[in-house]
Design a protein around this motif. Structure first.
Motif, mmCIF file in Angstrom:
data_model
loop_
_atom_site.group_PDB
_atom_site.id
_atom_site.type_symbol
_atom_site.label_atom_id
_atom_site.label_comp_id
_atom_site.label_asym_id
_atom_site.label_seq_id
_atom_site.Cartn_x
_atom_site.Cartn_y
_atom_site.Cartn_z
ATOM 1 N N ALA A 1 -2.082 -34.192 -13.816
ATOM 2 C CA ALA A 1 -1.425 -35.404 -13.312
ATOM 3 C C ALA A 1 -2.133 -36.690 -13.687
ATOM 4 O O ALA A 1 -1.526 -37.761 -13.659
ATOM 5 N N SER A 2 -3.416 -36.629 -14.033
ATOM 6 C CA SER A 2 -4.136 -37.865 -14.349
ATOM 7 C C SER A 2 -5.359 -37.563 -15.198
ATOM 8 O O SER A 2 -5.916 -36.454 -15.136
ATOM 9 N N TYR A 3 -5.752 -38.559 -15.993
ATOM 10 C CA TYR A 3 -6.959 -38.463 -16.821
ATOM 11 C C TYR A 3 -7.892 -39.571 -16.348
ATOM 12 O O TYR A 3 -7.547 -40.758 -16.392
ATOM 13 N N ALA B 1 9.193 -32.582 -2.100
ATOM 14 C CA ALA B 1 8.101 -33.547 -1.940
ATOM 15 C C ALA B 1 7.241 -33.613 -3.193
ATOM 16 O O ALA B 1 6.835 -34.696 -3.633
ATOM 17 N N LEU B 2 6.953 -32.438 -3.785
ATOM 18 C CA LEU B 2 6.130 -32.422 -4.995
ATOM 19 C C LEU B 2 6.887 -33.033 -6.169
ATOM 20 O O LEU B 2 6.299 -33.730 -7.004
ATOM 21 N N GLU C 1 7.312 -37.638 -9.874
ATOM 22 C CA GLU C 1 8.051 -38.807 -10.362
ATOM 23 C C GLU C 1 7.215 -40.076 -10.220
ATOM 24 O O GLU C 1 7.132 -40.890 -11.148
ATOM 25 N N LEU C 2 6.575 -40.243 -9.050
ATOM 26 C CA LEU C 2 5.736 -41.426 -8.823
ATOM 27 C C LEU C 2 4.526 -41.422 -9.764
ATOM 28 O O LEU C 2 4.161 -42.471 -10.320
ATOM 29 N N GLN C 3 3.916 -40.259 -9.943
ATOM 30 C CA GLN C 3 2.747 -40.167 -10.815
ATOM 31 C C GLN C 3 3.119 -40.438 -12.259
ATOM 32 O O GLN C 3 2.346 -41.048 -13.010
ATOM 33 N N ALA D 1 1.596 -43.217 -14.653
ATOM 34 C CA ALA D 1 1.014 -42.870 -15.953
ATOM 35 C C ALA D 1 1.590 -43.757 -17.056
ATOM 36 O O ALA D 1 0.862 -44.202 -17.956
ATOM 37 N N LYS D 2 2.884 -44.040 -16.986
ATOM 38 C CA LYS D 2 3.502 -44.929 -17.970
ATOM 39 C C LYS D 2 2.928 -46.340 -17.861
ATOM 40 O O LYS D 2 2.621 -46.980 -18.869
#
Length: 332
Positions: free
Chosen positions: A149-151, A263-264, A269-271, A275-276
């Protein structure tokens, strides 16, 4: 006599060399779009920009992973939502079976079709061969599913890949209950279907039912003593009532699974949006460090081209004096 190079020629040559050097550098910036293209242009900015570009490629990969995860979660949620509808229909059929004089065999035929539909829905809810609602021997039900989900680049220079998870709510005692049925179907050979809402017998045992009712049997698990919910002409009203209670528990747990998936899916979608935004921010920051101001460089290029023309004319004028001297001595 000797003829020496005049000071005016030296000055014209020096000026022309400077103009040509600046012109070459400006042309490179205009053609490449960078004011810092190599480390020699600005070592500090080049180093920061190189690291940032590498990190931004990782952010792009995270976006791809989130896109894949969103599709997988959307498919899983669709499967669970459809299963809720089918289980609700089964519950309604069982309630109808409590009526006196009703043909339970006919209702059972409908139940058989509905249970087959549940199996089909669960197995079809896969995206890119990744099914989040059916457990197989390749899965570990005690480990949560993870999504990149994130770097993150830490202050000490190390990097971390953050993840989103779909948790399995295991009790701290390690005792399995109906609340651990966080999937639709558990087809593992090493279990008894306990992690699937449709294959778990804990809904029946926890309510003290006369039989270990399950909605459908696990394909590979140990199903000894389990009984699929179904009707026959000899099924008593008490047994139907037990089945209704078991199905109601399955329905609530299936809705819980759907809520967790929903919920996930929203979190993904929010993450993904973040990221964009982060990717764009990195791109903008890199541009501020190394990109050339094209308007400024274009104006400078025009000015330098004009200066070079004037410098050539100045050198030509300075060199003309040698011709005059040469003409004075041409008759000797």
């Amino acid at each position: 006599m000797s003829i020496f190079q005049r000071t005016s020629v030296d000055a014209a040559l020096h000026t022309l060399r400077d103009i040509n050097h600046s012109l070459t550098r400006t042309q490179n910036r205009v053609s490449s779009g960078f004011r810092v293209e190599q480390a020699r242009d600005n070592a500090a900015y080049w180093s920061v920009a190189t690291t940032a570009r590498s990190d931004n490629k990782a952010h792009a990969a995270i976006q791809d992973a989130l896109g894949m995860a969103a599709a997988t979660m959307g498919t899983a949620y669709t499967g669970v939502a459809n299963a809720v509808d089918v289980v609700s229909e089964i519950k309604a059929k069982l309630v109808a079976a409590t009526e006196q004089g009703i043909d339970k065999e006919k209702i059972n035929e409908e139940l058989t079709q509905l249970k087959a539909q549940l199996r089909s829905v669960a197995e079809a809810a896969a995206f890119n061969s990744d099914n989040w609602v059916v457990l197989t021997d390749e899965d570990n039900p005690t480990e949560p599913k993870r999504i990149p989900a994130s770097y993150i680049r830490n202050a000490d220079g190390t990097v971390t890949v953050g993840t989103l998870t779909y948790h399995i709510d295991l009790p701290s005692t390690g005792v399995t209950t109906s609340k651990d049925a966080r999937y639709l179907v558990d087809d593992r050979s090493g279990g008894s279907g306990e992690y699937g809402a449709l294959t778990s017998s804990y809904f029946a045992t926890e309510m003290g039912a006369s039989q270990n009712y399950v909605m459908i049997l696990s394909k590979a698990g140990n199903t000894a003593g389990q009984v699929e919910i179904g009707l026959s002409s000899s099924t008593t009203k008490d047994q139907v009532d037990e089945m209704i209670s078991v199905v109601d528990g399955i329905l609530r747990q299936t809705a819980t699974v759907g809520s967790a998936f929903g919920a996930l899916e929203k979190r993904i979608e929010l993450q993904n949006e973040f990221a964009k935004t982060l990717f764009d921010a990195y791109s903008s920051g890199i541009g501020r460090l190394v990109d050339a101001d094209m308007e400024e460089e274009s104006s400078k290029l025009t000015a330098l081209q004009t200066q070079r023309q004037l410098g050539l004319q100045a050198l030509s004028i300075a060199n003309a004096s040698y011709d005059t001297v040469r003409q004075l001595f041409q008759n000797f």
